[in-house]
Design a protein around this motif. Structure first.
Motif, mmCIF file in Angstrom:
data_model
loop_
_atom_site.group_PDB
_atom_site.id
_atom_site.type_symbol
_atom_site.label_atom_id
_atom_site.label_comp_id
_atom_site.label_asym_id
_atom_site.label_seq_id
_atom_site.Cartn_x
_atom_site.Cartn_y
_atom_site.Cartn_z
ATOM 1 N N LEU A 164 0.832 -1.203 0.000
ATOM 2 C CA LEU A 164 0.000 0.000 0.000
ATOM 3 C C LEU A 164 0.867 1.254 0.000
ATOM 4 C CD1 LEU A 164 -2.933 1.040 0.189
ATOM 5 C CD2 LEU A 164 -2.727 0.947 2.675
ATOM 6 N N SER A 165 2.017 1.160 0.672
ATOM 7 C CA SER A 165 2.890 2.338 0.797
ATOM 8 C C SER A 165 3.304 2.871 -0.588
ATOM 9 C CB SER A 165 4.123 1.990 1.622
ATOM 10 O OG SER A 165 4.740 0.854 1.069
ATOM 11 N N LYS A 166 3.413 1.953 -1.554
ATOM 12 C CA LYS A 166 3.820 2.345 -2.899
ATOM 13 C C LYS A 166 2.777 3.272 -3.555
ATOM 14 C CE LYS A 166 4.144 -0.257 -7.195
ATOM 15 N NZ LYS A 166 4.205 -1.614 -7.740
ATOM 16 N N GLU A 168 0.964 5.654 -2.079
ATOM 17 C CA GLU A 168 0.735 6.921 -1.387
ATOM 18 C C GLU A 168 0.658 8.091 -2.393
ATOM 19 O OE1 GLU A 168 3.117 6.798 2.227
ATOM 20 O OE2 GLU A 168 3.579 8.898 1.737
ATOM 21 N N GLN A 169 1.722 8.235 -3.185
ATOM 22 C CA GLN A 169 1.753 9.339 -4.153
ATOM 23 C C GLN A 169 0.695 9.182 -5.247
ATOM 24 O OE1 GLN A 169 2.821 12.369 -4.066
ATOM 25 N NE2 GLN A 169 3.601 11.799 -2.059
ATOM 26 N N PRO A 170 0.625 7.976 -5.883
ATOM 27 C CA PRO A 170 -0.399 7.820 -6.923
ATOM 28 C C PRO A 170 -1.808 8.149 -6.416
ATOM 29 C CG PRO A 170 1.110 5.961 -6.970
ATOM 30 C CD PRO A 170 1.508 6.805 -5.802
ATOM 31 N N LEU A 171 -2.120 7.773 -5.179
ATOM 32 C CA LEU A 171 -3.460 8.069 -4.660
ATOM 33 C C LEU A 171 -3.645 9.577 -4.501
ATOM 34 C CD1 LEU A 171 -3.989 5.274 -1.964
ATOM 35 C CD2 LEU A 171 -5.364 5.625 -4.017
ATOM 36 N N LEU A 172 -2.619 10.223 -3.926
ATOM 37 C CA LEU A 172 -2.736 11.677 -3.727
ATOM 38 C C LEU A 172 -2.915 12.385 -5.065
ATOM 39 C CD1 LEU A 172 -0.121 12.191 -0.871
ATOM 40 C CD2 LEU A 172 -2.604 12.492 -0.716
ATOM 41 N N GLU A 173 -2.173 11.913 -6.062
ATOM 42 C CA GLU A 173 -2.326 12.522 -7.396
ATOM 43 C C GLU A 173 -3.729 12.281 -7.947
ATOM 44 O OE1 GLU A 173 0.946 10.876 -9.648
ATOM 45 O OE2 GLU A 173 2.346 11.833 -8.226
ATOM 46 N N TYR A 174 -4.223 11.085 -7.686
ATOM 47 C CA TYR A 174 -5.564 10.758 -8.185
ATOM 48 C C TYR A 174 -6.627 11.645 -7.523
ATOM 49 C CZ TYR A 174 -9.337 8.142 -10.231
ATOM 50 O OH TYR A 174 -10.443 7.809 -10.973
ATOM 51 N N SER A 193 -5.500 13.978 4.158
ATOM 52 C CA SER A 193 -4.469 14.143 5.199
ATOM 53 C C SER A 193 -4.055 12.796 5.774
ATOM 54 C CB SER A 193 -4.863 15.151 6.271
ATOM 55 O OG SER A 193 -6.121 14.885 6.727
ATOM 56 N N PHE A 194 -4.971 11.853 5.803
ATOM 57 C CA PHE A 194 -4.583 10.512 6.265
ATOM 58 C C PHE A 194 -3.503 9.919 5.341
ATOM 59 C CE2 PHE A 194 -5.242 5.895 5.635
ATOM 60 C CZ PHE A 194 -4.842 5.448 6.888
ATOM 61 N N VAL A 195 -3.707 10.037 4.055
ATOM 62 C CA VAL A 195 -2.740 9.452 3.115
ATOM 63 C C VAL A 195 -1.419 10.231 3.157
ATOM 64 C CG1 VAL A 195 -2.290 8.882 0.681
ATOM 65 C CG2 VAL A 195 -4.543 8.470 1.655
ATOM 66 N N ARG A 196 -1.543 11.557 3.293
ATOM 67 C CA ARG A 196 -0.312 12.359 3.408
ATOM 68 C C ARG A 196 0.503 11.953 4.623
ATOM 69 N NH1 ARG A 196 -2.710 17.893 2.078
ATOM 70 N NH2 ARG A 196 -2.542 17.900 -0.192
ATOM 71 N N GLY A 197 -0.177 11.488 5.659
ATOM 72 C CA GLY A 197 0.512 11.066 6.890
ATOM 73 C C GLY A 197 1.327 9.794 6.681
ATOM 74 N N GLY A 198 1.201 9.164 5.525
ATOM 75 C CA GLY A 198 2.004 7.965 5.227
ATOM 76 C C GLY A 198 1.161 6.707 5.300
ATOM 77 N N LEU A 199 1.384 5.807 4.349
ATOM 78 C CA LEU A 199 0.623 4.557 4.325
ATOM 79 C C LEU A 199 1.545 3.389 4.641
ATOM 80 C CD1 LEU A 199 -1.552 5.069 1.111
ATOM 81 C CD2 LEU A 199 -2.289 5.226 3.498
ATOM 82 N N ARG A 200 1.071 2.475 5.466
ATOM 83 C CA ARG A 200 1.843 1.259 5.758
ATOM 84 C C ARG A 200 1.291 0.137 4.894
ATOM 85 N NH1 ARG A 200 2.956 0.782 11.671
ATOM 86 N NH2 ARG A 200 2.075 -1.300 11.446
ATOM 87 N N ASP A 201 2.137 -0.800 4.573
ATOM 88 C CA ASP A 201 1.660 -1.936 3.786
ATOM 89 C C ASP A 201 0.550 -2.642 4.562
ATOM 90 O OD1 ASP A 201 3.416 -1.196 1.906
ATOM 91 O OD2 ASP A 201 4.848 -2.835 2.216
ATOM 92 N N LEU A 202 -0.328 -3.285 3.803
ATOM 93 C CA LEU A 202 -1.536 -3.833 4.411
ATOM 94 C C LEU A 202 -1.516 -5.355 4.371
ATOM 95 C CD1 LEU A 202 -4.536 -3.151 5.316
ATOM 96 C CD2 LEU A 202 -5.130 -3.452 2.912
ATOM 97 N N SER A 203 -1.823 -5.953 5.516
ATOM 98 C CA SER A 203 -1.918 -7.409 5.560
ATOM 99 C C SER A 203 -3.160 -7.825 4.774
ATOM 100 C CB SER A 203 -2.026 -7.828 7.030
ATOM 101 O OG SER A 203 -2.361 -9.176 7.105
ATOM 102 N N VAL A 204 -3.008 -8.725 3.831
ATOM 103 C CA VAL A 204 -4.152 -9.085 2.983
ATOM 104 C C VAL A 204 -4.449 -10.591 2.964
ATOM 105 C CG1 VAL A 204 -4.280 -7.086 1.446
ATOM 106 C CG2 VAL A 204 -2.641 -8.902 0.946
ATOM 107 N N SER A 205 -3.924 -11.296 3.972
ATOM 108 C CA SER A 205 -4.338 -12.701 4.074
ATOM 109 C C SER A 205 -4.325 -13.107 5.536
ATOM 110 C CB SER A 205 -3.412 -13.607 3.262
ATOM 111 O OG SER A 205 -2.202 -13.816 3.971
ATOM 112 N N ARG A 206 -5.069 -14.152 5.845
ATOM 113 C CA ARG A 206 -5.117 -14.655 7.224
ATOM 114 C C ARG A 206 -4.889 -16.164 7.178
ATOM 115 N NH1 ARG A 206 -8.089 -11.827 11.097
ATOM 116 N NH2 ARG A 206 -6.799 -13.187 12.390
ATOM 117 N N THR A 207 -4.285 -16.660 8.285
ATOM 118 C CA THR A 207 -4.058 -18.110 8.339
ATOM 119 C C THR A 207 -4.736 -18.747 9.542
ATOM 120 O OG1 THR A 207 -1.967 -17.541 9.366
ATOM 121 C CG2 THR A 207 -1.863 -18.312 7.101
#
Ligand code: MSP
Length: 661
Positions: A164-166, A168-174, A193-207
């Protein structure tokens, strides 16, 4: 009609709960929007459905003693039934347990993976099962979920992550280049402002549980329920049904024009969802519109308060269109508001019975008395100045209404219509057809009645997205043909396009007034429902039920719930670092007659030597989880103290395997 339809969606609802007012609100709004587009002669596609995977559903099914799919099927049906009752025109209903959906979700995953945006790691943090949301310690409020206030679980398990961190900029531009992508603007600003504060990668699976869609190529992982759920908007539009290319069929309604959602799930829809789509190379939806939340009689909605606004009951007491009108008229779409029965009754009596109902009744009653039911255009055409004022008002209202509905200002649209209702009532007062009936001239009488009728026809057309049954009743009483709505939009809103010589009939009141005795009886029923009793005010176990509900809302668990935890003392026999992990230690602990391997996230605080020989406390009946390739068969308890960690122990020691109660 050809071309892509206007495609509007509601969230897909969790099936662990029965449908409530909040669900009805979004769904009615989406239906009104779709109907508005159909009124304008466009094709519209309205999608709703149910969100049936995830830990919450698995737990709820288990507690109900049912198989998850059977449980989901039963509850999904309850949503469908309510939508029928609420007169929602559902074009497609998606369930996440359907094959078309599973196939599409896995295809989206593959595309995101092919873009290099998925990697395997370990998730360690908190999880709110009610919101199905990963949280960091910093996000918690008093140790609880910041969104729903419920206790959170500590989770530590192998997981796939989305980069998700990758984005950050594309979303702000969008967001920048699509200023209407998130509405209302206040919400847009929050997200920016949430996105400007920085995005951390997101867990997308559970075990740690099974009830979900398997990760392609690694079936011990299930896809995170929000990745799964958000995809519904595209899978229902056929995403994944076509190999290669865009993955979408030629006649797809995708991209959605609008996603209607509540403010609590905005981040999922305006950050995660567009990021997944950007990664997969799938076009983004046009807009995410986030509405506010209802409080009930001034209080936060809970199960017991929810009883007082149970949609089925509301429909029985007030009728479908009164409810549809009230929820869209009472608060601006996008802002929080309060649902109060008193206010609902006021609106039924003033807006619906007095203003609209009376306008129809008095007009058609005069047409019957003075003209045998026939509504004729005067041979002279409009004459008196107030007639032109009325038709001018109608044109102004129609133009404003169209823009407001287009912009999803549903409250504004209804307000505009009521300006015309009020103008038409004033017009009748001033034109005084009863005086014209006595002393003529006849042309003026015809003209006055025709103008009142013409206003009603335009009003009926404009209310039809919100009150379709009422619009049809008005049209039928005016004597319009059954297919009156198939006329072009401009004609429907053209005041003078009303045919000449309509044969009208006087029907029963559109909305009977709610008199004082009925109001008092209703208030009693509301109080009884809040207390959880029956409608005569008898308890019926209500007090106890309310207590359980309140406890649940306050995050309290029952003693039975607590007893399900198996906590025991254990002695650490061996401890070692796990290669490549900064956090984890592998411990071998003795429970007296049994040895277990525990993977503990304590490496930053303890060297292995410091732990050997210590008596610790272990959660014994936790589902095993694999971390960095090592299976952990329990969890070590420790206290977070400032920046440090202190192991939970037992005063004076205890033999290994002692049960903690
Ligand atoms: N399953 C997810 C959505 C997945 S969409 C890809 C979910 N489901 S839900 O059933 O819990 O909630 C659905 C909607 O109900 C949300 O939009 C939420 O905002 C709305 N509401 C729940 N309580 C509400 C009020 N008290 N008032 C208004 N809407 C509220 O979240």
């Amino acid at each position: 009609m050809s071309g892509k339809p206007f495609y509007v969606t509601t969230p897909i609802y969790y099936v662990n709960d029965k449908p409530h007012l909040g669900h009805a609100y979004t769904t009615v709004a989406a239906d009104a929007k779709a109907r508005f587009h159909r009124l304008r002669g466009e094709k519209a596609q309205m999608l709703t459905g149910t969100d049936e995977h995830g830990q919450k559903l698995e737990q709820a099914a288990r507690e109900a003693g049912k198989d998850p799919l059977a449980f989901a099927t039963e509850n999904s049906q309850k949503f469908r039934e309510l939508w029928d009752k609420l007169n929602i025109q559902v074009d497609d209903y998606i369930r996440t347990t359907e094959e078309r959906h599973k196939r599409g979700v896995q295809e989206l995953w593959r595309r995101v993976q092919a873009a290099g945006d998925i990697y395997k790691d370990e998730y360690e943090g908190k999880y709110c099962v009610a919101c199905e949301n990963f949280l960091t310690d910093l996000q918690l409020v008093d140790g609880k979920c910041p969104d729903c206030g419920r206790p959170v679980e500590s989770v530590r398990e192998e997981s796939y992550f989305f980069r998700l961190s990758k984005y950050e900029q594309p979303l702000l531009e969008y967001y920048e280049s699509h200023p209407k992508f998130i509405q209302p603007d206040t919400r847009r600003n929050e997200i920016v402002s949430f996105v400007r504060g920085g995005l951390r990668d997101l867990s997308v699976s559970r075990t740690s549980f099974q009830w979900g869609i398997p990760v392609p190529g690694d079936p011990k992982h299930v896809i995170y329920v929000w990745f799964d759920a958000l995809s519904n908007y595209a899978t229902a539009a056929g995403f994944g049904s076509v190999e290669g290319g865009s993955g979408l069929p030629d006649d797809t309604p995708w991209p959605a024009d609008q996603h209607f959602i509540g403010k609590d799930i905005l981040r999922f829809h305006s950050v995660y969802w567009p990021a997944f789509l950007l990664s997969a190379g799938v076009p983004l939806p046009g807009q995410v519109f986030s509405h506010g939340w209802w409080t009930i009689e001034g209080q936060k909605m809970s199960k017991s308060l929810g009883n007082a606004v149970d949609p089925h009951w509301l429909i029985e007491e007030y009728g479908v269109d009164a409810i549809r009108y009230f929820i869209l008229r009472e608060i601006p779409f996008g802002v929080d508001g309060d649902f109060s029965h008193r206010q609902l009754i006021n609106r039924v009596n003033s807006d619906l019975a007095n203003d609209l109902g009376n306008l129809l009744y008095r007009t058609l009653n005069m047409v019957r008395r003075y003209r045998g039911g026939k509504l004729s255009r005067s041979a002279e055409g409009p004459g008196a100045a107030n007639e032109e004022a009325l038709s001018g008002a109608a044109a102004g209202v129609a133009a404003r209404y169209e823009t407001q509905m287009e912009e999803t200002n549903l409250q504004g649209g209804l307000r505009s219509v009521w300006e015309l209702v009020s103008a038409a009532n004033k017009y009748i007062d001033a034109a005084a057809p009863w005086a014209l009936a006595k002393s003529g001239p006849e042309e003026r009488l015809d003209s006055a009645l025709y103008h009142a009728g013409a206003a009603l026809r335009v009003i009926a057309a404009m209310i039809c997205p919100v009150m379709p049954a009422t619009a049809d009743k008005i049209a039928a009483q005016l004597g319009l043909a059954g297919d009156w709505l198939s006329a072009p939009f401009q004609e429907l809103l053209d005041f003078y396009a009303m045919p000449d010589g309509l044969e009208t009939t006087v029907g029963p009141p559109l909305f009977p007034r709610i008199e004082d005795d009925t109001r008092v009886a209703l208030e009693k029923k509301v109080a009884a429902r809040i207390a959880g009793g029956d409608e005569n005010g008898e308890g019926g176990g209500g007090a106890e039920k309310q207590k359980t509900d309140d406890d649940e809302a306050a995050g309290l668990i029952t003693i039975e719930n607590f007893r399900r935890l198996d906590l025991r003392t254990a002695t650490v026999e061996a401890a070692e670092n796990i290669p490549k992990s900064k956090n984890l230690l592998k411990l071998t602990v003795s429970l007296g007659d049994e040895r277990r391997t525990i993977v503990a996230g304590v490496a930053k605080y303890f060297t292995p030597e410091k732990l050997i020989g210590r008596t610790v406390v272990i959660v014994v009946n936790l589902q095993p989880a694999k971390l960095m390739g090592v299976e952990s068969q329990g969890m070590l308890l420790a206290a977070e103290d400032g920046g440090g960690l202190k192991l939970v122990g037992v005063e004076g020691g205890a033999s290994p395997g002692s049960r903690i109660r």
